[in-house]
Design an enzyme around this catalytic site. Structure first.
Site, PDB file in Angstrom:
ATOM      1  N   LYS A   1       0.843  -1.206   0.000  1.00  0.00           N
ATOM      2  CA  LYS A   1       0.000   0.000   0.000  1.00  0.00           C
ATOM      3  C   LYS A   1       0.874   1.251   0.000  1.00  0.00           C
ATOM      4  O   LYS A   1       0.556   2.243  -0.660  1.00  0.00           O
ATOM      5  CB  LYS A   1      -0.945  -0.022   1.216  1.00  0.00           C
ATOM      6  CG  LYS A   1      -2.067  -1.043   1.039  1.00  0.00           C
ATOM      7  CD  LYS A   1      -2.809  -1.376   2.324  1.00  0.00           C
ATOM      8  CE  LYS A   1      -3.757  -2.559   2.081  1.00  0.00           C
ATOM      9  NZ  LYS A   1      -4.368  -3.095   3.287  1.00  0.00           N
TER      10      LYS A   1
ATOM     11  N   ASP B   1     -11.068   2.876   4.451  1.00  0.00           N
ATOM     12  CA  ASP B   1     -11.495   1.478   4.323  1.00  0.00           C
ATOM     13  C   ASP B   1     -13.024   1.381   4.280  1.00  0.00           C
ATOM     14  O   ASP B   1     -13.569   0.399   3.803  1.00  0.00           O
ATOM     15  CB  ASP B   1     -11.016   0.682   5.555  1.00  0.00           C
ATOM     16  CG  ASP B   1      -9.827  -0.214   5.249  1.00  0.00           C
ATOM     17  OD1 ASP B   1      -9.594  -0.509   4.065  1.00  0.00           O
ATOM     18  OD2 ASP B   1      -9.155  -0.626   6.213  1.00  0.00           O
TER      19      ASP B   1
ATOM     20  N   GLN C   1      -4.230  -1.736   9.545  1.00  0.00           N
ATOM     21  CA  GLN C   1      -4.190  -3.060   8.921  1.00  0.00           C
ATOM     22  C   GLN C   1      -4.782  -4.111   9.871  1.00  0.00           C
ATOM     23  O   GLN C   1      -4.367  -4.215  11.021  1.00  0.00           O
ATOM     24  CB  GLN C   1      -2.739  -3.413   8.563  1.00  0.00           C
ATOM     25  CG  GLN C   1      -2.590  -4.723   7.815  1.00  0.00           C
ATOM     26  CD  GLN C   1      -3.238  -4.690   6.430  1.00  0.00           C
ATOM     27  OE1 GLN C   1      -3.089  -3.719   5.678  1.00  0.00           O
ATOM     28  NE2 GLN C   1      -3.948  -5.748   6.080  1.00  0.00           N
TER      29      GLN C   1
END
Ligand code: NDP
Length: 294
Positions: A51, A118, A95
């Site tokens: 990422k 997200d 994460q």
């Protein structure tokens, strides 16, 4: 049969995002994504570093914060608070999964919804369900784009989603049955308690496989001409070597499908591209700068 090329579609999205980054920078906004890792799982470490590389590739600022996996949970909550308060950070991604001492729901709740790229904060989940999403979760949004790239319009079709997780199955179903472009499908969600799974998948014009079971969806489970989207990423041993396979028995299912995504090179690159997309969206909204999203 069309192989849906996730790498190619993701590259187009990334190019469009790179243009958005330039537009924002020209207006004095330097879009930035912060990733936070509190885990010693090697796969999570790889995902985070991918990422960060993606940010660099589109000219976006990437910030990474490693929280010691032995540290008390408060350290992670404090890190998120600091990033929430930092005006130069536009998107925050913690994460998952995080270490056991951390309350995952509290983490999801603690990210500023405006920076929750997200799309997992309860406010953003609620907006998605209400049909007014702020950020569409990256994997299902990427799948919507893949379907569009293959000229598959879900409207009026039978869609079957195998899996009901918060990050894939549920938001995927919401997008597929929701109103608007890329939606309006008649959607069934299957899970581990579904009886006679094949009777559902065989009915489907669109199958989205997200069960996390290697090569679980076989040719006898799909109808001739179906579109098959394989979300699974499963590491298995083949001929003494470790290899990645999806949730779909690709070789046999592609003989019946009209379009299919490979693993790797299907959904995975799209998930990463849509994270960048959500981050420029966040930066644009936080600063009131208009951008032309890809
Ligand atoms: P989860 O393990 O959270 O969810 C799996 C879902 O599959 C559950 O809802 C489970 O049902 C259902 N399931 C399990 N067994 C069966 C069965 N026999 N029949 C029908 N349904 C079943 O996984 P995720 O949603 O997080 O991920 C799914 C897969 O996608 C994984 O391989 C993961 O690695 C991959 N993934 C890939 C991404 C990408 O970018 N390509 C992104 C995210 C995930 P129940 O709820 O009843 O337990």
């Amino acid at each position: 049969m069309t192989d849906i090329d996730g790498n190619a579609v993701a590259a187009e999205i990334r190019a469009g995002v790179a243009d958005c980054v330039e537009t924002l920078q020209a207006e004095g906004v330097d879009p930035a994504l912060a990733t936070v890792l509190m885990s010693d799982d090697p796969a999570s470490e790889t995902y985070v570093s991918m990422k960060q590389n993606d940010c660099e590739e589109v000219g976006m600022r990437g910030i990474h914060v490693d929280v010691d996996d032995d540290a008390p949970a408060e350290e992670l909550y404090d890190t998120v608070e600091e990033l929430n308060a930092d005006d130069e950070v536009h998107g925050i991604l913690v994460q998952m999964p995080v270490v056991d001492q951390v309350d995952t729901r509290r983490v999801l709740r603690s990210v500023d919804p405006a920076k929750d790229v997200d799309g997992f904060h309860p406010e953003n989940v609620g907006r998605l369900v209400a049909g007014n999403p702020r950020f569409k979760p990256c994997t299902p949004h990427g799948i919507q784009r893949l379907l569009a790239s293959a000229d598959v319009d879900p409207e009026g079709k039978e869609a079957v989603v195998v899996g009901r997780s918060d990050i894939v199955g549920k938001p995927m179903a919401n997008l597929l049955f929701g109103r608007g472009e890329g939606g309006n499908a008649t959607t069934t969600v299957c899970h581990s308690r579904t009886e006679d799974l094949a009777s559902h998948t065989r009915r489907a014009d669109i199958v989205v496989a997200a069960a996390g079971i290697p090569e679980f969806i076989t040719a006898d489970m799909v109808s001739e001409g179906a579109t098959v989207i394989d979300v699974g990423i499963n590491r298995v041993e083949r001929d003494g070597e470790s290899t990645l396979v999806g949730d779909v028995a690709y070789d046999e299912v592609r003989e019946k499908a009209s379009a299919i995504t490979p693993v790797p090179g299907g959904v995975g690159p799209m998930t990463r591209a849509m994270l960048l997309y959500n981050t420029v969206t966040a930066a644009s909204e936080q600063h009131g700068v208009e951008i032309e999203l890809p």
